[in-house]
Structures are given as C-alpha cells and as structure tokens.
Scaffold this motif. Structure first.
Motif, PDB file in Angstrom:
ATOM      1  N   GLY A 186       0.829  -1.217   0.000  1.00 16.80           N
ATOM      2  CA  GLY A 186       0.000   0.000   0.000  1.00 16.80           C
ATOM      3  C   GLY A 186       0.859   1.260   0.000  1.00 16.80           C
ATOM      4  O   GLY A 186       0.356   2.348   0.263  1.00 16.80           O
ATOM      5  N   LEU A 187       2.152   1.117  -0.317  1.00 18.63           N
ATOM      6  CA  LEU A 187       3.083   2.251  -0.217  1.00 18.63           C
ATOM      7  C   LEU A 187       2.992   3.175  -1.433  1.00 18.63           C
ATOM      8  O   LEU A 187       2.525   2.749  -2.492  1.00 18.63           O
ATOM      9  CB  LEU A 187       4.514   1.711  -0.106  1.00 18.63           C
ATOM     10  N   PRO A 188       3.482   4.409  -1.302  1.00 20.49           N
ATOM     11  CA  PRO A 188       3.493   5.299  -2.459  1.00 20.49           C
ATOM     12  C   PRO A 188       4.341   4.703  -3.588  1.00 20.49           C
ATOM     13  O   PRO A 188       5.385   4.101  -3.313  1.00 20.49           O
ATOM     14  CB  PRO A 188       4.130   6.590  -1.919  1.00 20.49           C
ATOM     15  N   LEU A 189       3.876   4.835  -4.804  1.00 18.40           N
ATOM     16  CA  LEU A 189       4.515   4.346  -6.043  1.00 18.40           C
ATOM     17  C   LEU A 189       4.465   2.816  -6.177  1.00 18.40           C
ATOM     18  O   LEU A 189       4.895   2.273  -7.183  1.00 18.40           O
ATOM     19  CB  LEU A 189       5.995   4.773  -6.157  1.00 18.40           C
ATOM     20  N   GLN A 190       3.955   2.138  -5.176  1.00 16.82           N
ATOM     21  CA  GLN A 190       4.040   0.666  -5.187  1.00 16.82           C
ATOM     22  C   GLN A 190       2.865   0.034  -5.949  1.00 16.82           C
ATOM     23  O   GLN A 190       1.705   0.250  -5.601  1.00 16.82           O
ATOM     24  CB  GLN A 190       4.039   0.165  -3.742  1.00 16.82           C
ATOM     25  N   THR A 191       3.222  -0.755  -6.964  1.00 19.68           N
ATOM     26  CA  THR A 191       2.187  -1.437  -7.752  1.00 19.68           C
ATOM     27  C   THR A 191       2.061  -2.884  -7.264  1.00 19.68           C
ATOM     28  O   THR A 191       2.855  -3.333  -6.435  1.00 19.68           O
ATOM     29  CB  THR A 191       2.608  -1.477  -9.230  1.00 19.68           C
ATOM     30  N   LYS A 192       1.087  -3.595  -7.881  1.00 24.32           N
ATOM     31  CA  LYS A 192       0.918  -5.007  -7.537  1.00 24.32           C
ATOM     32  C   LYS A 192       2.197  -5.789  -7.876  1.00 24.32           C
ATOM     33  O   LYS A 192       2.671  -6.605  -7.088  1.00 24.32           O
ATOM     34  CB  LYS A 192      -0.269  -5.544  -8.356  1.00 24.32           C
ATOM     35  N   ASP A 193       2.758  -5.500  -9.071  1.00 23.22           N
ATOM     36  CA  ASP A 193       3.979  -6.212  -9.479  1.00 23.22           C
ATOM     37  C   ASP A 193       5.119  -5.937  -8.503  1.00 23.22           C
ATOM     38  O   ASP A 193       5.889  -6.826  -8.155  1.00 23.22           O
ATOM     39  CB  ASP A 193       4.424  -5.766 -10.882  1.00 23.22           C
ATOM     40  N   SER A 194       5.168  -4.693  -8.066  1.00 25.13           N
ATOM     41  CA  SER A 194       6.252  -4.327  -7.144  1.00 25.13           C
ATOM     42  C   SER A 194       6.146  -5.148  -5.847  1.00 25.13           C
ATOM     43  O   SER A 194       7.159  -5.582  -5.288  1.00 25.13           O
ATOM     44  CB  SER A 194       6.185  -2.822  -6.863  1.00 25.13           C
ATOM     45  N   ILE A 195       4.913  -5.362  -5.389  1.00 24.03           N
ATOM     46  CA  ILE A 195       4.730  -6.158  -4.155  1.00 24.03           C
ATOM     47  C   ILE A 195       5.275  -7.575  -4.373  1.00 24.03           C
ATOM     48  O   ILE A 195       5.994  -8.123  -3.531  1.00 24.03           O
ATOM     49  CB  ILE A 195       3.241  -6.189  -3.741  1.00 24.03           C
ATOM     50  N   MET A 196       4.967  -8.153  -5.542  1.00 29.39           N
ATOM     51  CA  MET A 196       5.436  -9.510  -5.783  1.00 29.39           C
ATOM     52  C   MET A 196       6.957  -9.563  -5.966  1.00 29.39           C
ATOM     53  O   MET A 196       7.606 -10.544  -5.625  1.00 29.39           O
ATOM     54  CB  MET A 196       4.711 -10.127  -7.001  1.00 29.39           C
ATOM     55  N   GLU A 197       7.505  -8.447  -6.486  1.00 30.18           N
ATOM     56  CA  GLU A 197       8.972  -8.400  -6.630  1.00 30.18           C
ATOM     57  C   GLU A 197       9.668  -8.378  -5.262  1.00 30.18           C
ATOM     58  O   GLU A 197      10.813  -8.817  -5.136  1.00 30.18           O
ATOM     59  CB  GLU A 197       9.397  -7.174  -7.457  1.00 30.18           C
ATOM     60  N   THR A 198       8.969  -7.883  -4.268  1.00 32.29           N
ATOM     61  CA  THR A 198       9.555  -7.900  -2.910  1.00 32.29           C
ATOM     62  C   THR A 198       9.812  -9.352  -2.484  1.00 32.29           C
ATOM     63  O   THR A 198      10.820  -9.658  -1.851  1.00 32.29           O
ATOM     64  CB  THR A 198       8.611  -7.186  -1.910  1.00 32.29           C
ATOM     65  N   VAL A 199       8.892 -10.228  -2.861  1.00 32.75           N
ATOM     66  CA  VAL A 199       9.080 -11.649  -2.505  1.00 32.75           C
ATOM     67  C   VAL A 199      10.316 -12.202  -3.226  1.00 32.75           C
ATOM     68  O   VAL A 199      11.144 -12.904  -2.630  1.00 32.75           O
ATOM     69  CB  VAL A 199       7.817 -12.470  -2.865  1.00 32.75           C
ATOM     70  N   LYS A 200      10.446 -11.814  -4.505  1.00 35.61           N
ATOM     71  CA  LYS A 200      11.632 -12.291  -5.263  1.00 35.61           C
ATOM     72  C   LYS A 200      12.915 -11.771  -4.619  1.00 35.61           C
ATOM     73  O   LYS A 200      13.915 -12.483  -4.514  1.00 35.61           O
ATOM     74  CB  LYS A 200      11.551 -11.789  -6.715  1.00 35.61           C
ATOM     75  N   PHE A 201      12.852 -10.522  -4.205  1.00 29.57           N
ATOM     76  CA  PHE A 201      14.033  -9.919  -3.557  1.00 29.57           C
ATOM     77  C   PHE A 201      14.418 -10.736  -2.308  1.00 29.57           C
ATOM     78  O   PHE A 201      15.591 -11.027  -2.073  1.00 29.57           O
ATOM     79  CB  PHE A 201      13.702  -8.466  -3.193  1.00 29.57           C
TER      80      PHE A 201
END
Ligand code: B12
Ligand code: SF4
Length: 578
Positions: free
Chosen positions: A386-401
């Motif tokens: 729910g962060l600023p600039l954060q998209t759905k894809d970005s959330i899933m990329e956090t898991v990859k990170f």
C-alpha cells in the motif's frame, strides 16, 4: 469493598463490542503482539502510574480490551459501574481505538455522570478539537508528556469538592484542553520533556497494583503475555526521522505535540531498567527506538553501561537504517543472545526513498549478512503493502528480492522477512495524511467521526482510510495475501518455520482470501437489512481468520525458550521491597 484509586486508566478494544460484531480485521495486527482488537495499552500507562504514585496520587490500569478478549462473559458495564475513582483516563493513542475508546467513555458517563473523563495519547492530541466536543469527554491532555499535566489536573480534581471549570487553576495546566459552558479552552502545549529524567519505566509499580486491587487480569499487556512475557524499554520520545506514513515522525510530533527534537534517555537509565526487569522476569527485552539515531557516542555509551548486564539476556534492537559493522562487533561482545529488526518497507529503492528512507539494498544486505556472521540469533525484516509508487507487481517483486537474499545468506533460517499492509489507517499527522496527493493517495476519511464509522466496516478492505493511484484496493488486498504466501514458503524452505507451521499458515491465508471474497459478494448483494444478517453469519470465521493471517504470532518471538517469572521476587516487590 476494594480500595478505589484516584485515577483509573482504561484501555478500550479497537471496536466495542467486537464480540457482537462480524469484522474481518485481516492482517492489521499480525506483526505486533496484539490480537486484532489491539488489546495492548500504551507504555505511557506505566510511566503515568509511576509518576502519579510517586507524588501521592493512586492510579490503576484496567485493560478492558484484554478482559473482554479473555472472558467472553466479562460484563463491561457491570464492571465499570462498580468503579468509583476521582477521574477516569482513557487512551486514544492509536487511531484504531477511536470507536472503542469513545464508546467506553459513553458507558463511563452512563454510570458516573459526575466523574471527569480524561482522554490522552497521539490521536487525542491530533483530533482534540473534534474530540472535546464529544459529550462523554471532559478533558484532553495533549502531547507526548502527559505525566506532569495529568498530575496537576488530578491534584486539582482530588482536592476540590466541586471544580469550577472556569477557574484559573485549569488555565494554568499546560497541554490541557477543557470546556466550560460550551466554550473550549486549549492551553498551550508547554510541557514537553526534553530528557525524560523524571519518567520511570519501572514495572514494579504494576506488581504493587495487582496486590492493591487484587486484580491481575486487568494489567496484562496483551493476550499471550504469560506464555511470552516480552518487556519493552523505550529509548526515545519523538523521532529524528520523517518517514512519510508515520504519525510519530519528527514532522508529526511537531504538529500535534509541539516537540522540536526527540528526547533520548540516558543509556545508564536504560541499562538500570533492563536490570530491574531481569530481577523479576527472565524475558526478552525489546529496546523501542534506534540507539544509532542519536549518534555513535550514545551507542558506545550504552554498550559501555550494558557490560554490567547478564551476557545471556535476550535483547532486541531495532534499526531505522542499517548500522555500520562496528555496531554488530560491539553488540556481540556484550550480548550472547541478540535479535535485530529493520523495516525497509519495500525492496524498491524508489519506493523506499519516497517513504523517506534513503539507504540502498546493498547497505541493507551487507548489514544483515554481517549481523548473521557475528552470531545474531535472528534478523527480522519488515515490508509493507500500500506504499506510495508501489504497484501489484512491485509487491510480488519484494518476494523475489527476499528469495535472492535467502540465496545469498545460504538459506540461513535466522533471516526472517515479513509483509503486512499499511493498515488500517494512514497515521494522522504523518506527511502522507497531511498531503496525500503529493504521495499519490486519496484520503477516504479525514475526521475523527468518519474513522469511528470506518472501523466497524465488514473487512479491512473497507476500513482502510486511503486509496492509492498505484494500486486498487482489491489488488492491494490480494497482493498482500499473495506476497504473504510467497514469504511463508520461503521461510518454510529455509527452516525458520516448520513444515507444519508453513502448511497451517498457507491454509489460513487461503481461508482468509475466501472469506474476503464472501464478504465482497455479500456487500454487493441486495438489500441493506439482509447484508447485516448475512455478515453476522460469518462472525465466527471473521474472528478466527483475523488472528495471525500472514504469519503465525510465534514467528515474531525470540527464538529461545527461557521465559520465567521469578515469583518470589515479584511477591516481594508487590509488598514494596526493592
Ligand atoms: C513503540 C511503538 C509501538 C509498540 C507499542 C508499545 C506500547 N505498549 O506502547 C508496538 C510495536 C507494540 C506498537 C504497535 C502499534 N503501533 Co506503534 N508505535 C510505537 C512508536 C515507535 C513509539 C511509541 C512511543 O514511544 N511512545 C512513547 C510515548 C510518546 O507514548 P506513551 O508513553 O505510550 O504515551 C504518552 C502519551 O501518548 C500520553 N498518553 C497515552 N495514553 C494516554 C491516556 C491518557 C488518559 C492520558 C492523559 C495520556 C495518555 O501520555 C503518555 C505519557 O506522556 C510510535 C512512533 C513514535 N515515534 O512515536 C509508533 C506509533 C505510536 N504506533 C502506531 C501504530 C499505528 C501502531 C499499531 C496500530 C500498528 C498496527 N497496525 O499494528 C499498533 C497498535 C498496538 C496495540 N495497541 O495493540 C502509530 C500511531 C498513529 C496513530 N495516531 O494511530 C505510531 C505513531 C507510528 C507507527 N505507525 O508506528 N507501536
Ligand atoms: S517509522 Fe520512521 S519516523 Fe516513525 S518512528 Fe520509525 S523511524 Fe521514526
């Protein structure tokens, strides 16, 4: 009849009466020790108790939220009716308590119309103009240093049979908001402790209270505390940082508390208090706030004093940014059992920068790697959705990170990533709340009253007080659960949780998703009167699946099992011996 104190501090559940409502709170409280009713009371209750008792005003803590959680038949009205203090204090510190705190105040007034009701805490301070208009509220103490103003107010209330609410005495109490004949008076916030030297985090006052009021259950800090009695020692009031979503940032403290700079506590005091805790409970101690944000000399000072502590004690440090290697070198010299945590918010440096945190992933990774090398028992990393600039894809990329980090750390099970939504509310007084469009948000609720209505909505999706330009509410909900599933599997693979825990977590997350779906379909179906009934039909499930969704509470715990109460010492302290 039991002894009646001068002040009774009541801690309300977030929603009154949550036992009779069907609300899918979801993962809102998954990453704190509390359940979704947020039964933990502010640490300030402890300092208030110490401050008042030292000066001859008796005070008692009653954790109504815990009492209600612990006993389904606990009758709040009957309990409140029997109380008879000079005044009641109610915390509206965290905004999530807006409905519960104001409803409890109504009950207090129903049975004790003449007894003053005093509100305090961050959200009371922020919303003071609106809150003082509530019939059930007589006084508000604004700011983060309520101890002295409260002492002065209680001395006045205690010593005058009928307080003249227009009297000069009230005008002289700093930080106080009061009303007289329909006119509101807001005294300036002039009491702002600069060093917290007068403030004691001494838990012994609670032991004495248990004995005095013959009531142990009312002081329990959170539901599972007897099994996991973690204790906390705050390092600082205020903050040097300005994280965009934080209602306790430098910006926010200045706005609602008139605080220009944080008050760091003397390292020797912190160590003294840790020692006192160790005398009574062999529990993990969590240092709230980052020692590093007051500079290296301060940290060195702490470590020098900490040499006097038991090397085997369990201690948690939190970081606002990754510290240098020297910190872990020193910590490992002094302590054998240390855990660390940091909240980078997102793996995406652009998102993190927008949140007000400027460190890089490389700094983060190297710091964790070194801490693990130096024998950290655990390193927790907290992400948000729910962060600023954060998209759905970005959330899933956090898991990859996180997966890449695990690879780098050779699947070290001491590394523990977590993710949860920025929920339920953007903090009032935070930079985002004050300027949402600059961060790509629309605020759905701004006033206290609209938040009060919001917290009883059927699921956390409807309770959220914001919408982002970068992700829809639906995507935010699903991506949060999906990312939680991803992290859960990684933790299972690394062995930081067992296969069974991983499986149970997965089942709970999937079940939570299906309940969220059910709620959505009820909400979009037909007549309003039926909606209410249909939602009530889900009650058992919403309650059960709001408990520990994105992870199991035990995952947050210190990885050791040494948790003992030293009852003999506690009993001695209850009778006043040091
Ligand atoms: C430590 C901390 C925690 C600890 C809590 C420890 C505790 N028992 O207090 C933990 C990690 C558990 C926590 C949890 C949460 N937190 Co927190 N937390 C903080 C933090 C970092 C420091 C708080 C602190 O130092 N307080 C010390 C002082 C200032 O407060 P205090 O001593 O407790 O209370 C004083 C005054 O507020 C006042 N007061 C308080 N109550 C009352 C009552 C009366 C009657 C009176 C007169 C005065 C009074 O007097 C006290 C003494 O002067 C702040 C950020 C910050 N920099 O401040 C966030 C902060 C307070 N938390 C916040 C939030 C949102 C939460 C959660 C809701 C998050 C979540 N969704 O899970 C939960 C709620 C937990 C619960 N109730 O069960 C927000 C609050 C924004 C808002 N206005 O709602 C903050 C500002 C920032 C943030 N986002 O983290 N938190
Ligand atoms: S979130 Fe940021 S601003 Fe808020 S208390 Fe933590 S470091 Fe300070």
């Amino acid at each position: 009849m039991k002894k009646q104190p001068d002040l009774i501090l009541l801690h309300a559940p977030s929603v009154y009466d949550f036992r009779k409502k069907s609300i899918m709170f979801g993962p809102m409280s998954d990453l704190v020790p509390s359940s979704p009713i947020f039964e933990m009371y502010p640490i300030g209750f402890l300092t208030i108790l110490n401050y008042l008792e030292k000066r001859g005003i008796s005070a008692r803590i009653v954790n109504l939220a815990y009492r209600m959680f612990n006993d389904n038949d606990f009758d709040v009205e009957a309990f409140i009716k029997k109380l008879n203090p000079v005044a009641f204090g109610i915390d509206l510190h965290w905004l999530v308590h807006c409905q519960g705190a104001t409803e409890i105040a109504k009950i207090v007034k129903k049975y004790h119309p003449q007894t003053p009701v005093i509100f305090g805490g961050f959200s009371s301070s922020y919303f003071y103009k609106e809150l003082i208009d509530f019939e059930q509220v007589d006084f508000i103490i604004r700011g983060d240093s309520a101890e002295e103003p409260l002492y002065r107010l209680l001395s006045l209330l205690k010593n005058s049979s009928a307080v003249d609410y227009g009297c000069d005495d009230l005008k002289r109490i700093p930080n106080l908001v009061w009303k007289n004949a329909g006119i509101v008076h807001a005294n300036n916030i002039e009491c702002i402790s600069s060093d917290l030297e007068d403030i004691d985090f001494d838990y012994r006052v609670m032991f004495k209270d248990v004995l005095k009021y013959l009531d142990l259950r009312s002081v329990v800090p959170f539901c599972d505390w007897f099994r996991y009695p973690i204790t906390t020692i705050p390092v600082v009031r205020g903050c040097n940082n300005n994280c965009a979503n934080c209602g306790g940032s430098k910006y926010a403290f200045a706005l609602f508390g008139n605080r220009a700079r944080p008050a760091f506590r003397k390292p020797s005091r912190l160590v003294e208090e840790i020692k006192v805790i160790g005398k009574y409970i062999d529990s993990p101690v969590f240092l709230l706030g980052d020692l590093n944000s007051n500079g290296r000399d301060y940290v060195e000072d702490f470590f020098n004093c900490a040499g006097a502590l038991d090397k085997n004690m369990q201690i948690f440090f939190e970081f606002f940014e990754p510290p240098g290697k020297w910190f872990f070198d020193r910590a490992s010299e002094i302590f054998n059992n240390v855990c660390y945590e940091i909240s980078p918010d997102s793996h995406d440096e652009k998102v993190r920068t927008k949140m007000g945190k400027t460190y890089t992933n490389l700094q983060l990774t190297e710091s964790i790697e070194y801490a693990l090398l130096k024998g950290a028992k655990r390193f927790d990393m907290y992400f948000m959705t729910g962060l600023p600039l954060q998209t759905k894809d970005s959330i899933m990329e956090t898991v990859k990170f996180c997966e890449q980090l695990y690879e780098r750390f050779k699947w070290d099970k001491r590394f523990m990533p977590f993710i949860s939504p920025m929920a339920p509310f953007l903090d009032p007084g935070s930079r985002i709340f004050e300027n949402p469009s600059k961060f790509g948000y629309r605020l759905l609720f701004k006033s206290l009253k609209s938040h009060i209505e919001a917290v009883t909505k059927p699921s956390w999706k409807y309770i959220l007080n914001y919408e982002s330009d970068y992700i829809s509410k639906d995507d935010l909900v699903w991506a949060t659960y999906e990312a939680a599933l991803g992290l859960n599997r990684l933790k299972g693979k690394s062995g930081s949780i067992s296969g069974n825990v991983m499986k149970d977590n997965e089942e709970r997350i999937l079940k939570a998703v299906s309940i969220m779906n059910e709620i959505d379909s009820i909400m979009s179906s037909g007549a309003k009167s039926e909606i209410e009934n249909m939602l009530m039909g889900l009650k058992d499930k919403t309650y059960k699946y709001s408990m520990s969704t994105v992870c199991e509470k035990k995952e947050l715990e210190f990885p050791l099992s040494k948790r003992n109460f030293k009852w003999l010492e506690i009993i001695k302290a209850s009778f006043g011996s040091k």
